[in-house]
Design a protein around this motif. Structure first.
Motif: not given
Length: 282
Positions: A188-206
């Motif tokens: 289950n490797p890194p798979y979220v693209t950089e451009s998807e950051k803007q749609t992510m919740e703060r509790n994940v992103l931060d």
């Protein structure tokens, strides 16, 4: 200063609604009241006050401040549930997701009980430890590039009585040895693209580790392609790859694996109907 003080469930919920939706605030307030403060479920749903000492009140204020800062409740508790077991988690590892439970449940139905398994990018160790617990005769090895993640994974393995061998490896630069052979490689490797950051919740992103989440927009299959390349020499004939994937790249992942010579490709959907698991055979 009084020895005890009362605080209401409604107050905790209202406080959390300053930062969260009503549903999220209700769920978090239940966890805080019942799982952290020890209130019974009956008293919680009846809305009874909680009696706290000044020290407990201070601790509660700290918890609410962390939640207002969007720190995941699992990091605050230090635990996350995965397939009915509690795993230690901290900001150095991803919080296990239900989709990963589906990946492991699929594997439990399909792989041999004495399989040689390699888990690449183990994080908290939830995949590797779950397989080791279900199949005591399996030989499970787990890699991660992060020393912090490996320390957490080893702690979970010891705490839960698994039998996993953990190694620090960078899959992108690893050169396999002649004697290495596995029946199953799971990742289950890194798979979220950089451009998807803007749609992510703060509790994940931060809070959750970037290195375990993100891949470049121009190479979303980076890790899958590298693992597939390694699998051509590290998998036994008939051995299988099991991947958790970004829902947008099911077809692309399957096509890449086919081009690398893998057969019996399957793209499975998760409980939400999104492409989430890819299986391929050497």
């Amino acid at each position: 200063m009084p020895n005890v003080m009362n605080i209401s469930v409604a107050h905790i919920r209202r406080t959390l609604q300053e930062s969260y939706s009503a549903q999220e605030a209700a769920n978090l307030s239940r966890i805080v009241c019942c799982e952290i403060l020890g209130q019974t479920a009956v008293d919680y749903y009846l809305g009874k006050d909680i009696i706290l000492s000044p020290k407990e009140m201070q601790d509660l204020d700290g918890i609410l401040a962390r939640l207002h800062n969007f720190e995941p409740i699992q990091y605050i508790q230090g635990t996350a549930r995965f397939l009915e077991r509690s795993y230690h988690v901290a900001p150095g590892v991803l919080i296990p997701r239900p989709e990963t439970e589906e990946l492991v449940e699929t594997m439990l139905k399909e792989i041999a009980s004495d399989a040689r398994v390699l888990d690449i990018g183990t994080g908290s160790g939830c995949i590797a430890v779950s397989l080791s617990k279900a199949f005591p005769d399996a030989k499970v090895t787990a890699w991660d590039i992060s020393d912090e993640a490996l320390n957490i994974a080893r702690r979970n393995n010891d705490m839960l009585g698994g039998n996993v061998r953990f190694l620090r490896q960078n899959v992108l630069t690893y050169t396999p040895g002649d004697s290495e052979c596995y029946d199953v490689i799971v990742s289950n490797p890194p798979y979220v693209t950089e451009s998807e950051k803007q749609t992510m919740e703060r509790n994940v992103l931060d809070w959750e580790p970037f290195s375990a989440l993100f891949v470049p927009d121009n190479d979303p299959l980076l890790f899958y392609r590298r693992i597939a390349e390694l699998g051509k020499t590290m998998l036994a004939p008939g051995g299988r790859l099991y991947f958790e994937i970004n829902r947008a790249y099911g077809e692309a992942t399957a096509t890449m694996l086919c081009e690398q010579g893998y057969t019996n490709l399957q793209v499975l959907k998760d409980i939400s109907g999104n492409d989430r698991i890819v299986i391929a055979e050497r």
